[in-house]
Design an enzyme around this catalytic site. Structure first.
Site, PDB file in Angstrom:
ATOM      1  N   HIS A 271       0.544  -1.772   0.331  1.00 49.71           N
ATOM      2  CA  HIS A 271       0.438  -0.400   0.231  1.00 49.71           C
ATOM      3  C   HIS A 271       0.836   0.887  -0.154  1.00 49.71           C
ATOM      4  O   HIS A 271       0.482   2.680  -0.551  1.00 49.71           O
ATOM      5  CB  HIS A 271      -1.314   0.001   1.333  1.00 49.71           C
ATOM      6  N   GLY A 272       1.650   0.934   0.308  1.00 47.92           N
ATOM      7  CA  GLY A 272       2.892   2.219   0.238  1.00 47.92           C
ATOM      8  C   GLY A 272       4.137   2.058   0.457  1.00 47.92           C
ATOM      9  O   GLY A 272       5.028   3.396   0.672  1.00 47.92           O
TER      10      GLY A 272
END
Length: 364
Positions: A328-329
């Site tokens: 997700h990052g």
């Protein structure tokens, strides 16, 4: 009445949908139905060519080349048939998305930030698809390699309904269903399409009403109203936010899910209503079913899962949530989010094990 502009994801995908993506999805639907009607045997290749053309049109020749390069590298590494090497390759490819010099180079390819973000989101999702194909390649015997060829990888990676934002469909499910040739009924498909469009339109109207009337995200972006709110009001805001998140994904996953049905495939079930959930475990199993199946098949079970020792279960669960946070990052708040979810799942499962002891049951 002006809408709440603070939910970036909804505003972003609605804008892209209105401009181009919905038209490209309609084109996919037309190609799919014609190929099912006229050349069922060649349907995967018709859809592959269309997906590649749509990618080229939307992301440009350089964006198309990046996704093709990722697929080629993943396929080359999969030839060694080592799952650990495949995972290492996937993590390195994901890491390249966060190298500042690479980010700046990709930004210069486009006129707007929105175009760059479309490439970023698309490549992130494609990395999961490349990982799924490569691991399935590693696990299958040489006699099955014809069904795991590079053209099949391209058909899977460039399948357009799931191209930009999912939902995630594992390669074993995709290839099995895409090869299956069924009797085609225009009347049946038309009824599925009409009912599906009505449902999605209702969800979209509901999401628009929520974002125009409730201003949930605008309230969350300012500390002053939150500090002055009561605990009941804060609880209501939290519930409103997750309910909007649920309705949003009914639309974002409902549209590609409908096209999967029209293609003769079975999409992952849509998110379960968050108001019906009371546990972390059910949330992870029932909200994003495609992602859950990916995590269980390729991380949790290979690492031992619930069949291993207590320490093995803790480790396999931790690695699963670590990958989710990284994908997700990888920002610090995502690691905290992943750790809290891991802790919630562990506490729930530990409580269940304790309550299953006969002595505890007798006491109860």
């Amino acid at each position: 009445m002006p809408q709440d502009p603070m939910d970036f994801e909804w505003s972003y995908w609605v804008e892209w949908g209105r401009e181009r993506i919905l038209w490209l999805l309609a084109g996919h639907l037309l190609v799919s139905q014609l190929s099912r009607l006229l050349v069922e045997k060649y349907k995967p290749w018709c859809l592959m060519v269309y997906g590649m053309a749509a990618c080229w049109l939307l992301l440009g020749i350089k964006g198309f080349a990046v996704i093709l390069l990722h697929a080629a590298i993943s396929f080359a590494v999969a030839q060694f048939q080592l799952s650990l090497l495949t995972w290492l390759c996937s993590l390195i490819l994901l890491a390249t998305l966060r190298i500042p010099a690479v980010e700046e180079t990709k930004r210069r390819w486009y006129d707007t930030e929105n175009e760059y973000y479309l490439l970023l989101f698309t490549v992130s999702v494609r990395c999961l698809f490349c990982t799924s194909f490569s691991l399935e390649y590693c696990w299958h015997a040489p006699t099955h390699k014809s069904s795991h060829s590079f053209p099949w990888m391209l058909a899977y990676v460039f399948y357009y309904p799931t191209f930009h934002n999912g939902p995630l469909v594992n390669f074993d499910e995709f290839s099995k269903q895409m090869r299956r040739q069924e009797a085609f009924s225009v009347k049946t498909n038309l009824s599925i399409l009409i009912v599906g469009i009505i449902r999605i339109f209702f969800w979209w109207c509901l999401a628009e009403l929520m974002i125009h009337l409730m201003y949930i995200h605008a309230l969350y972006s300012s500390a002053l109203p939150l500090e002055s709110a009561s605990y009941w009001a804060l609880g209501g805001l939290a519930l409103a936010q997750v309910l909007f998140f649920y309705v949003k994904y009914l639309v974002l996953y409902g549209v590609p899910g409908l096209l999967l049905q029209m293609d003769g495939l079975k999409p992952p079930p849509l998110p379960c209503c968050v108001s019906l959930m009371h546990s972390f475990t059910k949330m992870w199993r029932s909200f994003d079913v495609g992602l859950h199946r990916f995590l269980v098949r390729y991380i949790y079970v290979p690492m031992g899962g619930s069949q291993s020792s207590l320490l093995g279960t803790l480790l396999s669960t931790a690695l699963t949530f670590a990958f989710v946070s990284y994908w997700h990052g990888g920002e610090s708040y995502l690691w905290y989010w992943g750790a809290l979810n891991w802790l919630g799942v562990i506490v729930e499962n530990g409580t269940k094990r304790i309550l299953s002891i006969s002595l505890i049951q007798d006491l109860i």
